[in-house]
Design a protein around this motif. Structure first.
Motif: not given
Length: 257
Positions: A4-31
């Motif tokens: 993500w370097e050059g596209y998104v800051s580390d701070e933005a990734m640290g904030t939003f990546a865990p949220i995205v990962v939560y829904w992707l991984y939990a959604g995987f189980y749900q589906l």
């Protein structure tokens, strides 16, 4: 260099990546298909014993994640060590690994004592922590279904304190918080899947936490999300046996002496 370097800051990734990962991984189980032969509870038990709808669970999780994102942005803003060009010097890989281990220990310690307090204090349990236990039969999307105050105290503050004490950078925090989210979701998935590395590498897993959601185990197995150290040290560890149900699936049953 990270993707993500050059596209998104580390701070933005640290904030939003865990949220995205939560829904992707939990959604995987749900589906996933029903997988009845790997479930720790039957689908009928999930429908009859849980006291909250899926829609309410989703809303509760989104509210907690909104608070987490707000606190994360503030935390990264106050602790940023970036130079004028926006570059932060990253520590060596061994140092980052050590920081993650320290953060795991700190998070486990914080969550154990706050979690235990919420069970032993009748007011906190009745008005705060009981919301999480409306999911008598846990499932992946409900991993972060909590009362807003619990979400703030247990998860958001726990993550912030782990970040500060370990001294990690925002880039290392992306790895740590995403891993913590995946582990927490897996602990609540309600499945015992063959080859699941979390079951192999961690004693604190979906069956261990399922015992805590059972009535007779509610004052045991408080440890989360990584290691059962505090349970073992302070006498709240409840051993269990994993039995196959005749109709299919597994049952985590408290081990009798």
């Amino acid at each position: 260099m990270v993707f993500w370097e050059g596209y998104v800051s580390d701070e933005a990734m640290g904030t939003f990546a865990p949220i995205v990962v939560y829904w992707l991984y939990a959604g995987f189980y749900q589906l996933l298909p029903p997988l009845d032969k790997y479930r720790l509870h039957t689908r009928k038990e999930e429908e009859e014993k849980n006291f909250v709808t899926l829609a309410s669970v989703v809303k509760g999780v989104l509210l907690q994640q909104l608070v987490q994102a707000t606190v994360a942005q503030l935390l990264f803003l106050l602790t940023s060590t970036a130079d004028a060009s926006g570059t932060t010097i990253q520590p060596s890989i061994p140092v980052q690994i050590l920081q993650i281990i320290v953060a795991m220990i700190v998070m486990d310690t914080w969550q154990y004592f706050v979690h235990r307090c919420m069970h032993h204090n009748k007011f906190l349990y009745r008005h705060v922590h009981s919301q999480h236990h409306r999911l008598v039969v846990p499932y992946a999307i409900g991993a972060l279904y909590n009362h807003p105050l619990e979400g703030l105290l247990l998860d958001t503050f726990g993550g912030a304190i782990s970040f500060l004490i370990s001294g990690m950078t925002a880039r290392t925090a992306v790895i740590f918080f995403c891993f913590a989210v995946v582990k927490t979701v897996d602990d609540h998935c309600g499945l015992w899947l063959p080859g699941n590395l979390f079951h192999i590498c961690f004693q604190n897993n979906s069956a261990y936490h399922d015992i805590h959601h059972q009535i007779q185990g509610m004052k045991y197995n408080y440890s989360q999300p990584f290691f059962p150290i505090w349970d073992m040290l302070l006498g709240t560890h409840m051993p269990y046996v994993l039995l196959k149900r005749p109709e299919g699936g597994f049952e985590a049953r408290i081990k009798k002496d």
